[in-house]
Design a protein around this motif. Structure first.
Motif, PDB file in Angstrom:
ATOM      1  N   VAL A 177      81.003  78.449  10.451  1.00 45.28           N
ATOM      2  CA  VAL A 177      82.010  78.371  11.508  1.00 45.28           C
ATOM      3  C   VAL A 177      81.472  79.138  12.703  1.00 45.28           C
ATOM      4  CG1 VAL A 177      84.035  78.005  10.064  1.00 45.28           C
ATOM      5  CG2 VAL A 177      83.293  80.330  10.531  1.00 45.28           C
ATOM      6  N   ARG A 178      81.715  78.565  13.873  1.00 45.79           N
ATOM      7  CA  ARG A 178      81.295  79.226  15.106  1.00 45.79           C
ATOM      8  C   ARG A 178      82.526  79.789  15.788  1.00 45.79           C
ATOM      9  NH1 ARG A 178      77.343  77.237  19.970  1.00 45.79           N
ATOM     10  NH2 ARG A 178      77.180  79.326  20.845  1.00 45.79           N
ATOM     11  N   ARG A 179      82.441  81.060  16.090  1.00 51.29           N
ATOM     12  CA  ARG A 179      83.523  81.700  16.842  1.00 51.29           C
ATOM     13  C   ARG A 179      83.304  81.419  18.314  1.00 51.29           C
ATOM     14  NH1 ARG A 179      81.800  85.962  13.440  1.00 51.29           N
ATOM     15  NH2 ARG A 179      83.189  86.243  11.691  1.00 51.29           N
ATOM     16  N   THR A 180      84.316  80.877  18.970  1.00 46.20           N
ATOM     17  CA  THR A 180      84.157  80.558  20.392  1.00 46.20           C
ATOM     18  C   THR A 180      83.993  81.824  21.224  1.00 46.20           C
ATOM     19  OG1 THR A 180      86.558  80.414  20.622  1.00 46.20           O
ATOM     20  CG2 THR A 180      85.358  78.352  20.248  1.00 46.20           C
ATOM     21  N   SER A 181      84.503  82.931  20.741  1.00 49.22           N
ATOM     22  CA  SER A 181      84.271  84.208  21.410  1.00 49.22           C
ATOM     23  C   SER A 181      83.981  85.219  20.311  1.00 49.22           C
ATOM     24  CB  SER A 181      85.516  84.628  22.180  1.00 49.22           C
ATOM     25  OG  SER A 181      85.326  85.885  22.766  1.00 49.22           O
ATOM     26  N   PRO A 182      82.819  85.762  20.212  1.00 50.15           N
ATOM     27  CA  PRO A 182      81.738  85.896  21.169  1.00 50.15           C
ATOM     28  C   PRO A 182      80.637  84.842  21.053  1.00 50.15           C
ATOM     29  CG  PRO A 182      81.355  87.425  19.374  1.00 50.15           C
ATOM     30  CD  PRO A 182      82.632  86.670  19.056  1.00 50.15           C
ATOM     31  N   THR A 195      84.631  64.955   7.608  1.00 53.54           N
ATOM     32  CA  THR A 195      86.069  65.215   7.725  1.00 53.54           C
ATOM     33  C   THR A 195      86.359  66.643   8.177  1.00 53.54           C
ATOM     34  OG1 THR A 195      86.349  65.947   5.426  1.00 53.54           O
ATOM     35  CG2 THR A 195      86.532  63.564   5.866  1.00 53.54           C
ATOM     36  N   LEU A 196      85.326  67.460   8.398  1.00 57.49           N
ATOM     37  CA  LEU A 196      85.548  68.835   8.822  1.00 57.49           C
ATOM     38  C   LEU A 196      86.326  68.857  10.124  1.00 57.49           C
ATOM     39  CD1 LEU A 196      82.004  70.333   8.178  1.00 57.49           C
ATOM     40  CD2 LEU A 196      84.033  70.552   6.739  1.00 57.49           C
ATOM     41  N   ALA A 197      87.272  69.763  10.200  1.00 58.34           N
ATOM     42  CA  ALA A 197      88.094  69.854  11.405  1.00 58.34           C
ATOM     43  C   ALA A 197      88.474  71.306  11.644  1.00 58.34           C
ATOM     44  CB  ALA A 197      89.352  69.005  11.251  1.00 58.34           C
ATOM     45  N   PRO A 198      88.451  71.734  12.896  1.00 62.64           N
ATOM     46  CA  PRO A 198      88.891  73.106  13.172  1.00 62.64           C
ATOM     47  C   PRO A 198      90.362  73.266  12.824  1.00 62.64           C
ATOM     48  CG  PRO A 198      88.212  71.969  15.207  1.00 62.64           C
ATOM     49  CD  PRO A 198      88.051  71.017  14.074  1.00 62.64           C
ATOM     50  N   CYS A 199      90.658  74.243  12.011  1.00 66.94           N
ATOM     51  CA  CYS A 199      92.035  74.476  11.594  1.00 66.94           C
ATOM     52  C   CYS A 199      92.568  75.797  12.121  1.00 66.94           C
ATOM     53  CB  CYS A 199      92.121  74.473  10.068  1.00 66.94           C
ATOM     54  SG  CYS A 199      91.652  72.888   9.347  1.00 66.94           S
ATOM     55  N   GLU A 200      91.686  76.678  12.560  1.00 63.03           N
ATOM     56  CA  GLU A 200      92.096  77.956  13.123  1.00 63.03           C
ATOM     57  C   GLU A 200      91.599  78.017  14.560  1.00 63.03           C
ATOM     58  OE1 GLU A 200      91.207  81.631  11.131  1.00 63.03           O
ATOM     59  OE2 GLU A 200      92.026  80.905   9.246  1.00 63.03           O
ATOM     60  N   GLN A 201      92.463  78.481  15.436  1.00 62.56           N
ATOM     61  CA  GLN A 201      92.085  78.582  16.840  1.00 62.56           C
ATOM     62  C   GLN A 201      90.901  79.536  16.994  1.00 62.56           C
ATOM     63  OE1 GLN A 201      95.339  79.513  19.394  1.00 62.56           O
ATOM     64  NE2 GLN A 201      94.115  79.402  21.234  1.00 62.56           N
ATOM     65  N   GLY A 202      89.942  79.131  17.805  1.00 60.72           N
ATOM     66  CA  GLY A 202      88.783  79.963  18.070  1.00 60.72           C
ATOM     67  C   GLY A 202      87.638  79.786  17.096  1.00 60.72           C
ATOM     68  N   LEU A 203      87.807  78.907  16.093  1.00 61.46           N
ATOM     69  CA  LEU A 203      86.747  78.650  15.120  1.00 61.46           C
ATOM     70  C   LEU A 203      86.407  77.164  15.121  1.00 61.46           C
ATOM     71  CD1 LEU A 203      87.878  80.720  12.017  1.00 61.46           C
ATOM     72  CD2 LEU A 203      86.193  81.348  13.726  1.00 61.46           C
TER      73      LEU A 203
END
Length: 162
Positions: free
Chosen positions: A21-26, A95-103
Motif C-alpha cells: 500500500v502506498r501512503r499518499t502522504s508522505p 480487484t484491488l481497491a483503495p478502501c482506506e483514505q490516503g492508502l
C-alpha cells in the motif's frame, strides 16, 4: 522495561510481485497492516487490515517474520509480525481497491522494491520470503491462556490451573 507496540502486517504475492500500500502522504510504501484490537488474534488482525486497506479477503495467514525496532530515547519497542497469506492470481489482483483514505494498494515487482521508499526497509527479506514461501515454517503459536505464560499478566487462573 520499554513499552511494546504491536503491529500485524500481511504479505501477499502475485507471481513475481508483492502487494503493498502506498501512503499518499508522505508517499512511502508498506505492507498492509495495523494494530490488533485488545482481544483480536494476531493473524485475524493482519487479515482484517489486508481487507480494509486493499479490499482483498484472504485466510490462512501464517507468521513468517518478526521485525523488532527499539527507540531507546522514549523507551518504546515496536514489534511488527508479518503474516504470509496465500498467493493471489492476476484476476484477483485486478480487484484491488483503495478502501482506506490516503492508502492505495498496488502490486509492485520484487525487483523494484530496492528503488521505492519502502518502510520498513526489508526489501531483501521480502524477496527471500518469496523464494522460500512454500518452506518457511510458522513462527507463532496462539491460543494460550494468560496463566500458561511465563509473565504474570494479572489474571486469576481457574482453580484447575493453579
Amino acid at each position: 522495561m520499554p513499552d511494546v507496540d504491536v503491529r500485524c502486517s500481511a504479505l501477499v504475492f502475485c507471481g513475481s510481485s508483492v502487494l503493498l500500500v502506498r501512503r499518499t502522504s508522505p508517499g512511502d510504501w508498506s505492507l498492509p497492516g495495523g494494530v490488533p484490537g485488545p482481544v483480536e488474534a494476531l493473524e485475524e488482525c493482519a487479515r482484517r487490515e489486508l481487507a480494509e486497506e486493499t479490499g482483498l479477503a484472504s485466510s490462512g495467514g501464517r507468521a513468517v517474520l518478526v521485525l523488532d525496532a527499539v527507540n531507546r530515547s522514549v523507551a518504546r519497542r515496536m514489534l511488527d509480525i508479518v503474516f504470509l497469506f496465500p498467493d493471489v492470481d492476476e484476476p484477483t489482483a485486478r480487484t484491488l481497491a483503495p478502501c482506506e483514505q490516503g492508502l492505495r494498494p498496488q502490486l509492485v515487482d520484487l525487483h523494484q522494491l530496492e528503488t521505492i521508499r519502502f518502510r520498513p526497509p526489508i526489501a531483501h527479506r521480502i524477496a527471500a520470503l518469496h523464494r522460500l514461501r512454500d518452506s518457511v515454517p510458522e513462527i507463532i503459536a496462539e491460543g494460550f491462556q494468560p496463566w500458561d505464560m511465563a509473565v504474570d499478566l494479572g489474571e486469576n487462573p481457574a482453580p484447575e490451573h493453579r
